[in-house]
Structure formats: structure tokens, C-alpha cells
Design an enzyme around this catalytic site. Sequence first.
Site, PDB file in Angstrom:
ATOM      1  N   HIS A  36       0.870  -1.255   0.061  1.00  0.00           N
ATOM      2  CA  HIS A  36      -0.028   0.031   0.018  1.00  0.00           C
ATOM      3  C   HIS A  36       0.937   1.309   0.006  1.00  0.00           C
ATOM      4  CE1 HIS A  36      -3.213   2.805   1.292  1.00  0.00           C
ATOM      5  NE2 HIS A  36      -2.308   3.371   2.087  1.00  0.00           N
ATOM      6  N   GLU A  37       2.004   1.169   1.039  1.00  0.00           N
ATOM      7  CA  GLU A  37       2.873   2.513   1.080  1.00  0.00           C
ATOM      8  C   GLU A  37       3.473   2.745  -0.306  1.00  0.00           C
ATOM      9  OE1 GLU A  37       3.021   4.828   3.316  1.00  0.00           O
ATOM     10  OE2 GLU A  37       1.302   3.686   4.645  1.00  0.00           O
ATOM     11  N   HIS A  97       1.690   4.361  -3.273  1.00  0.00           N
ATOM     12  CA  HIS A  97       1.842   5.942  -3.135  1.00  0.00           C
ATOM     13  C   HIS A  97       2.683   6.378  -3.863  1.00  0.00           C
ATOM     14  CE1 HIS A  97      -1.508   6.772  -0.283  1.00  0.00           C
ATOM     15  NE2 HIS A  97      -1.155   6.091   0.643  1.00  0.00           N
ATOM     16  N   GLU A  99      -5.885   7.153  -0.839  1.00  0.00           N
ATOM     17  CA  GLU A  99      -5.644   5.751  -0.125  1.00  0.00           C
ATOM     18  C   GLU A  99      -6.242   4.724  -0.794  1.00  0.00           C
ATOM     19  OE1 GLU A  99      -3.940   5.426   2.811  1.00  0.00           O
ATOM     20  OE2 GLU A  99      -3.370   7.535   2.663  1.00  0.00           O
TER      21      GLU A  99
END
Length: 467
Positions: free
Chosen positions: A327-328, A331, A407
Site C-alpha cells: 500500500h505504501e 503511493h 488511499e
Amino acid sequence: AAMALSGDLWAELPAERRIFCSVLLFSWAVYLWEAFLAHRQRRVYRTTTHVPQELGQIMDSETFEKSRLYQLDKSTFSFWSGLYSEVEGTMILLCGGIPFLWKLSGQISGRAGFGPEYEIVQSLVFLLLATLFSALTGLPWSLYNTFVIEEKHGFNQQTLGFFFKDAIKKFVVTQCILLPVTSLLLYIIKIGGDYFFIYAWLFTLVVSLVLVTIYADYIAPLFDKFIPLPEGELKQQIETMAKSIDFPLTKVYVVEGSKRSSHSNAYFYGFFKNKRIVLFDTLLEDYSALNKEPAEGEDGESEETKSKTKNKKQGCKNEEVLAVLGHELGHWKLGHTVKNIIISQMNSFLCFFLFAVLIGQKELFAAFGFYDTQPTLIGLMIIFQFIFSPYNEVLSFCLTVLSRRFEFQADAFAKELGKAKDLYSALIKLNKDNLGFPVSDWIFSMWHYSHPPLLERLQALKDAKQE
């Protein structure tokens, strides 16, 4: 007729009084709006006493109740600290606190041999006194938050000695950065001529990039211990995942967050081909000090921050940690970090440009009690903090909406990496570990949540899990 009369009275007021009243009224309008939203959310905490049906699979009733009481305590604390802050700010403005502090700064710098012509020296004294005042008035609130609320709900890992050492260190480090940067900024504005706003903006851009670059290597280690993630399966898996999406990873660190709090987190930093990933020990099931019994006779830092271990397993399994990192890294891959920097710098440039337009308005200074002098630092404070506050509120809301969109996109990226199932369970675990309350009032959530509510994120991942 009454409206017309009040309109006439308003029009008759001198410009500086109108400015002052507008700033004060807007500040209270924002406060009352925030208080209204918080009241709606507190009502949710009070009335939602049973696990809603759609959360049955996700949360047990004991964790649900714990998180409900934690968030209720936090919200009540936030109400009182917010009210104090608003009243304090209003009293400072009404009683002429800013011109008084400026005068006092002039007297102190005068005694040290710097006359009124040394405006930058006086500005630095003013800044030091203002931040000291702010730190001291904020201290009781910070102590109560850490040692009453966080302690009561099992998150605080600090001792009183550690807390004060930390607070002093934080204050000193802040001054070491704030004072030189401010003095250079004021100097640039003074000598920059008609286009000073371009030079001031470029200077703040360089400072922010330098701070982002050095923060994790030189500033963060002053407060927390960073150790390289030992060789092993997790490190190999992280490196493999980074390589698969061309993330230029150079190092993976574990930060000892557990000596401060049992909340967990992960982030990456660094520019260009030099990226590092930082994992909080509380995120990792195998490393979390909260999962271990402290060894007998341990001394030094670990005894000082005595781990107040609760009988619960904390953190995520390796696969779940990888999903959180997926997920990070999403970004990064989707350019969210760069987009945020661009938005922030465009905003910064616009603010400096408007500052250049407004700085000549004597009424702005007179509104805040500065009739004979127009110090640059005070101008920056009045315009950036007070005059721009309506714009800042709108911008903040737009950024919150954008953040939620980012997100969802980062979750979708982790899903494409095949991590949907593990991210699903990691989000549930992190929500449980951090006692997040999964039910929220829709207006409160829309205005405040930079991350989408848990149920919405899980729903988006569930579709992928079932495919």
C-alpha cells in the site's frame, strides 16, 4: 431594518477594526463548526454500544467496547483542549498579546546591545518567547493526554522522566531549525526587492527538501532508535517486492516506537535513487517489544521506559506487513508523494505572492495593534495565520478529499500485487491494535478523515478477495 442598521454600523467602523472583528468572528465560526462535528461524532460513540451486524466478522465485542471508550475519552479531551485553545487565542488578540510580546522582545534585544534597527534579532527573540509560551501552555494538556488518556487505554509506554527529556529535546531541536531558517527568510524578504516573493518561495522550497532529506537520518534518530532490519525472510521479501515495482530501495529500518507508544506505523523516505523504508517495531509481530516479557535485570533505556505489557499479541505477520508496504509503495508508484509536493509548493508560491500584495497595507498591522511599525515577521504571522485562514480551511478540506482518493488507489495497487487478502487482515489488526472505532458520523468523517473509513476500505478489498 435591524440588518440594515448593523450593516451601517459595520460600514462606519475603521478598516482595521473590521479586519480585527472579521478574523475573530471567523476563528470562532470555525471552532463552533468543529465543535458541532465533534458533538455529532461523540453521539455516535455514546449510542453505538453493540457491534453492528456488518462488523460481526471483523471485531469482537470486547475490542469494540475498548475502542468506543478510548475514542470517547479522546473526543472529550479534544473538546476541552480545543475550547481552551480558542479562548486563549481570543484573549491574546483582545488584550494585545502580540504587540506586548513584540515590545518585550525589543527590550530584551535592546539590553543585549541590539537597537530597533536590528529587526531580525528582535524577531528571533519574539519567536523564541512565543514558542516557549506555546510549549508551556500546551504542557499540561500534553501530560494529561499521555499519562491519563493514553495510559488508561494501554498505549503509553513513557515514564515522566522520558517525557520531559523528550519535550526539552524537541524544543531545542525545533529552535535550532526554526531560528536560522526564519532569520534567513526575513533577510531574503528585506533585500529581495520587488520580486522577493519568488526568492522567499525558492528558499522555503529548498529548506523543505533539505529537511525531508535529512529528517530520518539525522533528526528522527535524536528521538528514537533506528536499527537495520536483520537479514531474513521478511527483508528478502521486502527487497523482492521493491525490485518487482522498480522501487530504488537502499535500506530497511526498524524504529523502536514501543518505548514511546504502542501505536503502529510504517513509512518510506528519501529522494531519487536512495529510498529507505521504516517499520515501527509495534507493526511487526516478531519484533514488537509489547509481545515480549522484559528480561530481568534489564537496565538503561528499556527499564526507564518499562514496557507496560498487556496480555495481547500485537502487530502483523510477515505477509500482512508486506501488504501494508505494498500500500505504501503504491503511493510512490502512483506519484502521490510527488503530487503532494507539487500541490504544497504551488500553494506556498500563491501565499507568498499574496503576501507581497498585502504586506504594504498599514491597516493590517494597525488591526493587530501595530500602529507605528510594520515588522516583517508580524506581517507574515498576520497574513499567513489570520488573513489566509478562510482559504486554509477550504484547502485543508480539499486535501482531505484528495488524500482519501489516494488511499483507495494505494489499496487498489496492493490488490494488483496480489496482497488483497493480507491487506484486508492487516487493516483489521491495525484497527484493533490502535483501537480505531469503525463507526463514524458521515459529516465528521467527510470533513476530518484523511483515510477512508475502515468498512469502505475493506469492502473495496473484499471484491478482490472473492475474485
